[in-house]
Design an enzyme around this catalytic site. Structure first.
Site, PDB file in Angstrom:
ATOM      1  N   GLN A 272      39.792 -14.269 -65.277  1.00 38.12           N
ATOM      2  CA  GLN A 272      40.914 -14.408 -66.216  1.00 38.12           C
ATOM      3  C   GLN A 272      42.297 -14.454 -65.558  1.00 38.12           C
ATOM      4  O   GLN A 272      43.133 -15.278 -65.920  1.00 38.12           O
ATOM      5  CB  GLN A 272      40.874 -13.275 -67.227  1.00 38.12           C
ATOM      6  CG  GLN A 272      41.952 -13.356 -68.283  1.00 38.12           C
ATOM      7  CD  GLN A 272      41.842 -12.225 -69.277  1.00 38.12           C
ATOM      8  OE1 GLN A 272      40.988 -12.225 -70.145  1.00 38.12           O
ATOM      9  NE2 GLN A 272      42.683 -11.243 -69.133  1.00 38.12           N
TER      10      GLN A 272
ATOM     11  N   GLU B 208      49.620 -16.977 -70.555  1.00 43.07           N
ATOM     12  CA  GLU B 208      50.583 -15.984 -70.072  1.00 43.07           C
ATOM     13  C   GLU B 208      51.598 -16.593 -69.114  1.00 43.07           C
ATOM     14  O   GLU B 208      52.245 -15.880 -68.351  1.00 43.07           O
ATOM     15  CB  GLU B 208      49.848 -14.812 -69.416  1.00 43.07           C
ATOM     16  CG  GLU B 208      48.954 -14.064 -70.399  1.00 43.07           C
ATOM     17  CD  GLU B 208      48.413 -12.756 -69.848  1.00 43.07           C
ATOM     18  OE1 GLU B 208      48.583 -12.485 -68.649  1.00 43.07           O
ATOM     19  OE2 GLU B 208      47.820 -12.007 -70.637  1.00 43.07           O
TER      20      GLU B 208
ATOM     21  N   ASP C 101      42.045  -9.895 -62.410  1.00 42.83           N
ATOM     22  CA  ASP C 101      41.425  -9.346 -63.618  1.00 42.83           C
ATOM     23  C   ASP C 101      40.213 -10.218 -63.907  1.00 42.83           C
ATOM     24  O   ASP C 101      40.355 -11.372 -64.331  1.00 42.83           O
ATOM     25  CB  ASP C 101      42.409  -9.354 -64.799  1.00 42.83           C
ATOM     26  CG  ASP C 101      41.794  -8.753 -66.062  1.00 42.83           C
ATOM     27  OD1 ASP C 101      40.618  -8.326 -66.006  1.00 42.83           O
ATOM     28  OD2 ASP C 101      42.481  -8.709 -67.105  1.00 42.83           O
TER      29      ASP C 101
ATOM     30  N   GLU D 183      40.434  -5.641 -61.843  1.00 47.09           N
ATOM     31  CA  GLU D 183      40.332  -5.091 -63.203  1.00 47.09           C
ATOM     32  C   GLU D 183      39.033  -5.567 -63.855  1.00 47.09           C
ATOM     33  O   GLU D 183      38.649  -6.724 -63.682  1.00 47.09           O
ATOM     34  CB  GLU D 183      41.554  -5.594 -63.984  1.00 47.09           C
ATOM     35  CG  GLU D 183      41.686  -5.074 -65.401  1.00 47.09           C
ATOM     36  CD  GLU D 183      42.989  -5.589 -66.035  1.00 47.09           C
ATOM     37  OE1 GLU D 183      44.015  -5.684 -65.322  1.00 47.09           O
ATOM     38  OE2 GLU D 183      42.972  -5.919 -67.228  1.00 47.09           O
TER      39      GLU D 183
ATOM     40  N   ASP E  60      40.158  -1.913 -68.200  1.00 41.48           N
ATOM     41  CA  ASP E  60      40.938  -2.412 -69.349  1.00 41.48           C
ATOM     42  C   ASP E  60      40.027  -2.387 -70.568  1.00 41.48           C
ATOM     43  O   ASP E  60      39.984  -1.395 -71.296  1.00 41.48           O
ATOM     44  CB  ASP E  60      41.475  -3.810 -69.029  1.00 41.48           C
ATOM     45  CG  ASP E  60      42.082  -4.514 -70.234  1.00 41.48           C
ATOM     46  OD1 ASP E  60      42.378  -3.840 -71.237  1.00 41.48           O
ATOM     47  OD2 ASP E  60      42.275  -5.748 -70.188  1.00 41.48           O
TER      48      ASP E  60
ATOM     49  N   LYS F  67      47.587  -0.232 -72.657  1.00 46.46           N
ATOM     50  CA  LYS F  67      48.090  -1.195 -73.637  1.00 46.46           C
ATOM     51  C   LYS F  67      48.248  -0.429 -74.938  1.00 46.46           C
ATOM     52  O   LYS F  67      47.252   0.010 -75.533  1.00 46.46           O
ATOM     53  CB  LYS F  67      47.070  -2.311 -73.844  1.00 46.46           C
ATOM     54  CG  LYS F  67      46.898  -3.276 -72.666  1.00 46.46           C
ATOM     55  CD  LYS F  67      45.660  -4.151 -72.896  1.00 46.46           C
ATOM     56  CE  LYS F  67      45.634  -5.377 -72.007  1.00 46.46           C
ATOM     57  NZ  LYS F  67      44.312  -6.071 -72.100  1.00 46.46           N
TER      58      LYS F  67
ATOM     59  N   ARG G 289      50.018  -7.887 -73.592  1.00 49.19           N
ATOM     60  CA  ARG G 289      48.851  -8.637 -74.059  1.00 49.19           C
ATOM     61  C   ARG G 289      49.108 -10.115 -73.805  1.00 49.19           C
ATOM     62  O   ARG G 289      50.225 -10.518 -73.496  1.00 49.19           O
ATOM     63  CB  ARG G 289      48.615  -8.412 -75.568  1.00 49.19           C
ATOM     64  CG  ARG G 289      48.378  -6.986 -75.987  1.00 49.19           C
ATOM     65  CD  ARG G 289      47.283  -6.275 -75.220  1.00 49.19           C
ATOM     66  NE  ARG G 289      45.965  -6.895 -75.279  1.00 49.19           N
ATOM     67  CZ  ARG G 289      44.900  -6.421 -75.912  1.00 49.19           C
ATOM     68  NH1 ARG G 289      45.011  -5.294 -76.599  1.00 49.19           N
ATOM     69  NH2 ARG G 289      43.719  -7.014 -75.876  1.00 49.19           N
ATOM     70  N   SER G 290      48.069 -10.935 -73.985  1.00 47.83           N
ATOM     71  CA  SER G 290      48.273 -12.367 -73.779  1.00 47.83           C
ATOM     72  C   SER G 290      49.145 -12.970 -74.877  1.00 47.83           C
ATOM     73  O   SER G 290      49.851 -13.946 -74.657  1.00 47.83           O
ATOM     74  CB  SER G 290      46.937 -13.093 -73.669  1.00 47.83           C
ATOM     75  OG  SER G 290      46.088 -12.727 -74.734  1.00 47.83           O
TER      76      SER G 290
ATOM     77  N   LYS H 114      52.031  -4.797 -65.709  1.00 52.04           N
ATOM     78  CA  LYS H 114      51.359  -6.102 -65.780  1.00 52.04           C
ATOM     79  C   LYS H 114      51.839  -6.818 -67.031  1.00 52.04           C
ATOM     80  O   LYS H 114      51.665  -6.298 -68.140  1.00 52.04           O
ATOM     81  CB  LYS H 114      49.839  -5.879 -65.836  1.00 52.04           C
ATOM     82  CG  LYS H 114      49.019  -7.149 -65.878  1.00 52.04           C
ATOM     83  CD  LYS H 114      47.545  -6.842 -66.131  1.00 52.04           C
ATOM     84  CE  LYS H 114      46.723  -8.120 -66.116  1.00 52.04           C
ATOM     85  NZ  LYS H 114      45.417  -7.959 -66.777  1.00 52.04           N
TER      86      LYS H 114
HETATM   87  P1  PGA Z   1      44.366  -9.961 -73.606  1.00 54.44           P
HETATM   88  O1  PGA Z   1      44.162  -9.938 -72.031  1.00 54.44           O
HETATM   89  O2  PGA Z   1      45.719  -9.488 -73.928  1.00 54.44           O
HETATM   90  O3  PGA Z   1      44.113 -11.401 -73.969  1.00 54.44           O
HETATM   91  O4  PGA Z   1      43.280  -9.076 -74.178  1.00 54.44           O
HETATM   92  C1  PGA Z   1      44.959  -9.228 -71.151  1.00 54.44           C
HETATM   93  C2  PGA Z   1      44.096  -8.509 -70.140  1.00 54.44           C
HETATM   94  O5  PGA Z   1      42.865  -8.663 -70.153  1.00 54.44           O
HETATM   95  O6  PGA Z   1      44.612  -7.765 -69.305  1.00 54.44           O
HETATM   96 ZN    ZN Z   2      42.236  -7.210 -68.609  1.00 53.79          ZN
END
Ligand code: PGA
Ligand code: ZN
Length: 427
Positions: A162, A204, A241, A284, A311, A336, A365-366, A387
């Site tokens: 990712q 992102e 990640d 991650e 995460d 988060k 978050r994304s 992050k």
């Molecule tokens: P997400 O991903 O905000 O799309 O869940 C961010 C991450 O995995 O760190």
């Molecule tokens: Zn993550």
């Protein structure tokens, strides 16, 4: 105390509806916050309440807004915002579902964060200072993880992994991190464009790649670091990640790009091979959110060489962190706020990690917005890491820029890079 609570629908970086909350105090001061939204979500995180149906692709948030107006606001009017814990406990008492599915994690997190902002405004302090004072922390400017290529759920699975990110622990200031990152980011874009491997910009802000394998991404990242005039593994290191839950679970992982099915042991071996070959300092979610044994094995084998962040595996939950400390699975947690659903639960998770000697990375978050609360949270708590995504698009740059402003106030000597951090995961 709280006089009025206003909520409205605003729109996030992916063009999806999200929840904004204004907390207005008797004194006239105000706090405002917006809920972010994930795409690769953990199955144990607080649930965003969406309307479903056809309208706005089912993504509308009118039910969450209605819950704020009808249920949360009446319970919070008159409350003292200085007691964040008490306010969050009231919010928690209004939802007895397991994952905040009654009120919606988007409703609770926007409200809880707006209360935090209102308390800072009432104290006439910048948010980071209020957080540091309220929670008894020493503020510091964090070391960021910054994405260069997006993948996984953020780029339609174009690569399985990712986030391909860099960290610049050798920098002496946040400005220097930004400068080095800019050089690496554009070097990567030029290399990809010249090879016909560039599709555009992912969720992102990172490059949306057209690589033929996951390792091609790693090779390209190393080349970009070199093209930027840096020696990989020196001032600049790599952070990944894997977000493994997106492509598999216990003993059944499928790397689409490499057309390869593997069990947990093979996945751990593959990542171990990457750790040997590339200057990787942090990984991650290397395995799926249920794959405890594999996470233990990965931590046993590589925990003294790399930071291992949970995460989806830990979903900002203090109990899960406590269990993982006992299990010797991971050595760091991603924080988060919308995974937990309230500020107080997130801080509790942060403290649990800190007590165990773990690292903690405050994360966006994304799906994001102009809301810059997490920059203040990372700095105020002294979490040492942040992050936010890539080096492109204002939903990301706003957070980096806020760190620069706060660094001006706090002083570059509070930047955690340029010297070893408390943990041992890089030399
Ligand atoms: P997400 O991903 O905000 O799309 O869940 C961010 C991450 O995995 O760190
Ligand atoms: Zn993550």
């Amino acid at each position: 105390s709280i006089k009025t609570i206003k909520s409205r629908r605003v729109w996030d970086s992916r063009g999806n509806p999200t929840v904004e909350v204004d907390i207005i105090l008797d004194s006239g001061e105000m706090g405002r916050a917006i809920a972010p939204a994930g795409a690769s979500r953990g199955m144990r995180e607080a649930i965003d309440l969406r309307d479903g149906g056809d309208h706005l692709r089912g993504m509308d948030v009118s039910k969450a807004l209605d819950n704020i107006n009808r249920i949360i606001a009446p319970a919070l009017i008159g409350q003292n915002v200085e007691d964040q814990e008490a306010v969050d406990n009231i919010i928690l008492s209004l939802d007895d579902s397991k994952l905040k599915s009654t009120l919606g994690g988007n409703a609770t997190v926007a409200t809880s964060l707006a209360v935090l902002h209102a308390a800072a405004a009432a104290a006439k302090k910048p948010l980071w200072r209020h957080i540091a004072d309220h929670y008894g922390c020493t503020p510091s400017i964090p070391l960021p993880e910054i994405q260069i290529f997006g993948g996984g759920a953020h780029a339609s699975g174009r690569v399985d992994i990712q986030d391909f990110m860099i960290m610049v622990p050798g920098a002496d200031s946040f400005d220097e991190v930004m400068e080095v990152t800019s050089a690496v980011y554009f070097a990567a874009g030029e290399i990809m464009e010249s090879r016909g491997k560039l599709a555009g910009i992912a969720d992102e802000g990172g490059w949306w790649p057209l690589f033929d394998s996951n390792e091609e991404a790693l090779e390209t990242l190393v080349q970009a670091i070199e093209k930027a005039g840096e020696k990989p593994g020196d001032r600049v290191v790599i952070s990944l990640d894997i977000a493994a839950s997106e492509f598999g679970t216990n003993d059944n992982y499928r790397l689409a790009l490499d057309e390869h099915q593997m069990n947990s042991e093979e996945l751990v071996d593959m990542l171990g091979g990457w750790i040997d070959k590339y200057p990787i300092a942090s990984i991650e979610d290397p395995v799926g959110e249920d794959d405890t044994e594999a996470m233990q094995e990965f931590t046993r084998r590589f925990g003294d060489r790399v930071q291992i962040i949970g995460d989806d595996y830990l979903v900002t939950n203090a109990d899960l962190v406590e269990q993982a400390v006992k299990d010797k699975a991971c050595n760091s947690v991603l924080v988060k706020v919308n995974q937990a659903g309230t500020v107080s639960e997130s801080i509790q998770t942060f403290r649990t990690a800190q007590k165990a000697g773990w690292g903690a990375v405050v994360s966006a978050r994304s799906g994001e917005t102009e809301d810059i609360t997490i920059s203040h949270l990372a700095i105020g708590l002294g979490s040492e890491q942040l992050k936010v995504g890539s080096f492109n698009r204002s939903d990301r740059m706003a957070k980096w820029n806020e760190c620069l402003r706060i660094q001006d106030e706090l002083g570059a000597d509070t930047f955690v890079g340029g010297r070893p951090m408390q943990s041992t995961w890089w030399g």
